[in-house]
Design a protein around this motif. Structure first.
Motif, PDB file in Angstrom:
ATOM      1  N   PRO A 123       0.806  -1.228   0.000  1.00  6.43           N
ATOM      2  CA  PRO A 123       0.000   0.000   0.000  1.00  6.43           C
ATOM      3  C   PRO A 123       0.833   1.269   0.000  1.00  6.43           C
ATOM      4  O   PRO A 123       0.459   2.266  -0.625  1.00  6.43           O
ATOM      5  CB  PRO A 123      -0.820  -0.125   1.280  1.00  6.43           C
ATOM      6  N   GLY A 124       1.974   1.255   0.683  1.00  6.69           N
ATOM      7  CA  GLY A 124       2.805   2.447   0.732  1.00  6.69           C
ATOM      8  C   GLY A 124       3.310   2.874  -0.631  1.00  6.69           C
ATOM      9  O   GLY A 124       3.634   4.059  -0.839  1.00  6.69           O
ATOM     10  N   ASP A 146       1.494   5.872  -2.217  1.00  3.48           N
ATOM     11  CA  ASP A 146       1.487   7.223  -1.667  1.00  3.48           C
ATOM     12  C   ASP A 146       2.010   8.287  -2.619  1.00  3.48           C
ATOM     13  O   ASP A 146       1.360   9.333  -2.802  1.00  3.48           O
ATOM     14  CB  ASP A 146       2.260   7.249  -0.346  1.00  3.48           C
ATOM     15  N   ALA A 195      -5.674  -4.372   0.467  1.00  8.88           N
ATOM     16  CA  ALA A 195      -4.794  -3.369   1.069  1.00  8.88           C
ATOM     17  C   ALA A 195      -4.734  -2.104   0.226  1.00  8.88           C
ATOM     18  O   ALA A 195      -4.723  -0.987   0.760  1.00  8.88           O
ATOM     19  CB  ALA A 195      -3.394  -3.957   1.246  1.00  8.88           C
ATOM     20  N   LEU A 196      -4.708  -2.260  -1.093  1.00  9.08           N
ATOM     21  CA  LEU A 196      -4.687  -1.079  -1.957  1.00  9.08           C
ATOM     22  C   LEU A 196      -5.985  -0.288  -1.838  1.00  9.08           C
ATOM     23  O   LEU A 196      -5.972   0.946  -1.822  1.00  9.08           O
ATOM     24  CB  LEU A 196      -4.443  -1.483  -3.409  1.00  9.08           C
ATOM     25  N   GLU A 253      -7.950  -0.089   0.752  1.00  3.75           N
ATOM     26  CA  GLU A 253      -7.954   0.625   2.027  1.00  3.75           C
ATOM     27  C   GLU A 253      -7.136   1.911   1.934  1.00  3.75           C
ATOM     28  O   GLU A 253      -7.526   2.954   2.480  1.00  3.75           O
ATOM     29  CB  GLU A 253      -7.414  -0.278   3.134  1.00  3.75           C
ATOM     30  N   ARG A 254      -5.988   1.862   1.239  1.00  3.66           N
ATOM     31  CA  ARG A 254      -5.168   3.057   1.111  1.00  3.66           C
ATOM     32  C   ARG A 254      -5.867   4.107   0.234  1.00  3.66           C
ATOM     33  O   ARG A 254      -5.819   5.303   0.543  1.00  3.66           O
ATOM     34  CB  ARG A 254      -3.798   2.693   0.517  1.00  3.66           C
ATOM     35  N   ALA A 289      -8.504   5.913   2.193  1.00  5.77           N
ATOM     36  CA  ALA A 289      -7.976   6.874   3.156  1.00  5.77           C
ATOM     37  C   ALA A 289      -7.526   8.170   2.491  1.00  5.77           C
ATOM     38  O   ALA A 289      -7.304   9.174   3.173  1.00  5.77           O
ATOM     39  CB  ALA A 289      -6.803   6.253   3.920  1.00  5.77           C
ATOM     40  N   TRP A 290      -7.377   8.154   1.193  1.00  2.00           N
ATOM     41  CA  TRP A 290      -6.964   9.344   0.424  1.00  2.00           C
ATOM     42  C   TRP A 290      -8.131  10.319   0.337  1.00  2.00           C
ATOM     43  O   TRP A 290      -9.290   9.916   0.211  1.00  2.00           O
ATOM     44  CB  TRP A 290      -6.528   8.889  -0.958  1.00  2.00           C
TER      45      TRP A 290
END
Length: 494
Positions: free
Chosen positions: A304-305, A308, A331-332, A334-335, A338-339
């Motif tokens: 996921p990082g 960013d 996981a992607l 979820e990221r 959050a954006w």
């Protein structure tokens, strides 16, 4: 007489009955006058669509829909048609205006024949069996009658709505008449434009029966039609424009073995005018996407990082095409959630959302009936049987803008329901939803409309217009999602 253009406003059956009541009680127009006008409007459609027709079968049922049929039969006979009228229900049980219509038919020398005799050798058949008040499945003798009409092999004109079609939802209630055309009165019925309505209603004609405009005062339509005409509101680009003016779309998806979905979404975003398009996909095929579409920037992401720095540069994110249901895709997603920014969710992103529901106001959801069912806890069949209610329920539960795909795609923004009247059955092929996702993201990135709801309507209509143009070049059967790419530019440059 020139045909009346189809209005944009769509109503439920109850709303149209209220419009009828207002015309009769508040404005003093006798109900039988409206019935005669309906018969005359139907006769005009008959003459325009079948100018060489000579033998007309009219099949009348109970109620005012049957009354419309009796009026049409009388007027057609006076106009030179050979008319054979079959009364499926007991004519003696007719009441009010319908009974008067039958009396006038008989006084003019008309009679009744069996359904078999009416169908034998006719050129056109008029369906005046059941009106808009149908609320339960058609059964018994009426269902048998509809089956025989459909098996007759002659074109059918339905009055007001095809018998057996639910006027509010477009669902078939057991069995419905397959009409070549429908002439509908006072107000357009929502069910003619979504679900099975587009298949069973055929070519829709409208007549307001010359009721005063004041009849419609204060009556808020249940929905509105949208077609390619809305694309005319796209702004002209400044001569000094540069790519930074038109946004940066990031498409997230493409688990191993599924690179095609993100590639199609990305190209669609570029084809409708996004300034820059990037793809965040699985590393195993990140290098393949630029080979197929060099204008698209592709990035392999394993965690996921890795998203960013891509999210920092994005103005719109589309997530879901080929994302998969595994840990990587979850996981992607979820990221991305959050954006902070506008998002379009499709495909596997919707399936994952169904397992962990949340509500947002800054996203566009694009489920097909199966995905909508998972999001709501309904069966896909229930979604299809109640499409307007399903679209409203999705928006109420998840927020933002909901696009319920299918024949007569519905767009609900929490306030208004809009129906796209474009598109064709050739779109029933893999990848069409991925292209729509890219179109929506590309439209959002350019800020082409004042609200996400309006942008969603523009995107849906552009997608449908491109599909219709592509089908026009070689037919509907065999239409591929990628066939829309050459047509998308034309769809957004009207």
């Amino acid at each position: 007489m020139d045909p009346q253009p189809l209005p944009d406003a769509l109503y439920t059956a109850d709303q149209v009955r209220e419009l009828d009541r207002r015309a009769i009680q508040d404005h003093g127009i006798p109900g039988y006058t409206l019935m005669q006008r309906a018969g005359a409007a139907a006769l005009e459609v008959l003459g325009r669509m079948w100018p060489r027709g000579r033998v007309l079968a009219v099949v009348c049922g109970p109620g005012n829909n049957g009354g419309d049929g009796y009026v049409l039969a009388r007027l057609a006979r006076a106009a030179g048609w050979e008319v054979r009228l079959a009364a499926v229900s007991d004519p003696g049980a007719l009441k009010g205006d319908a009974a008067r219509a039958r009396e006038d038919w008989c006084a003019a020398g008309g009679g009744t024949v069996s359904l078999e005799a009416a169908l034998e050798g006719c050129d056109v058949l008029v369906d005046a069996l059941l009106g808009t008040g149908l609320g339960r499945p058609v059964e018994g003798a009426m269902a048998d009658c509809i089956a025989r009409i459909n098996a007759a092999g002659v074109p059918v004109l339905s009055l007001d709505i095809p018998s057996g079609l639910q006027a509010d939802t477009g669902a078939v209630l057991g069995r419905a008449v397959q009409a070549r055309a429908t002439v509908t009165f006072i107000g357009l019925k929502l069910g003619l434009f979504t679900g099975e309505g587009r298949e069973y209603g055929g070519q829709v004609h409208f007549d307001d029966l010359a009721v005063p405009a004041a009849v419609y005062d204060g009556m808020v339509p249940t929905a509105r039609r949208a077609d390619a005409a809305v694309l005319g509101c796209l702004p002209r680009r400044r001569r000094s424009a540069h790519k930074g003016d038109f946004g940066h779309v990031l498409v997230v998806g493409g688990a191993p073995g599924m690179p095609g979905a993100v590639r199609m979404a990305a190209e669609a975003a570029a084809r409708v005018g996004a300034g820059l398009v990037s793809v965040a996909t699985h590393a195993v095929h990140a290098g393949l996407i630029p080979l197929a579409r060099p204008e698209v920037m592709a990035h392999g992401v394993t965690a996921p990082g890795d998203l960013d720095p891509l999210l920092e540069r994005a103005s719109v994110v589309a997530v879901g095409p080929g994302l998969g249901h595994g840990d990587w895709g979850r996981a992607l997603l979820e990221r991305v959630l959050a954006w902070q920014g506008p998002r379009v969710l499709d495909a596997d992103a919707l399936n994952l959302l169904a397992g962990a529901p949340q509500r947002r106001e800054d996203w566009i959801l694009t489920p097909h009936p199966g995905e909508a069912g998972r999001l709501l806890g309904w069966s896909a069949a229930r979604v299809q049987a109640h499409r307007p209610a399903a679209a409203a329920a999705l928006q109420a539960r998840y927020g933002g803008v909901c696009i319920l795909k299918g024949s007569g795609t519905l767009v609900h923004d929490g306030r208004d329901l809009t129906v796209c009247t474009g598109g064709n059955p050739g779109m029933a092929s893999g990848g069409m939803g991925d292209v729509l996702t890219g179109v929506l993201a590309g439209a959002l990135a350019q800020d082409l409309a004042a609200s996400p709801g309006e942008t969603a309507i523009l995107g849906v209509c552009a997608h449908a217009r491109a599909a219709d143009a592509a089908a026009g070049e070689g037919g509907e059967r065999g239409l591929l999602a990628s066939d829309l790419f050459p047509c998308l530019r034309g769809a957004v440059n009207p």
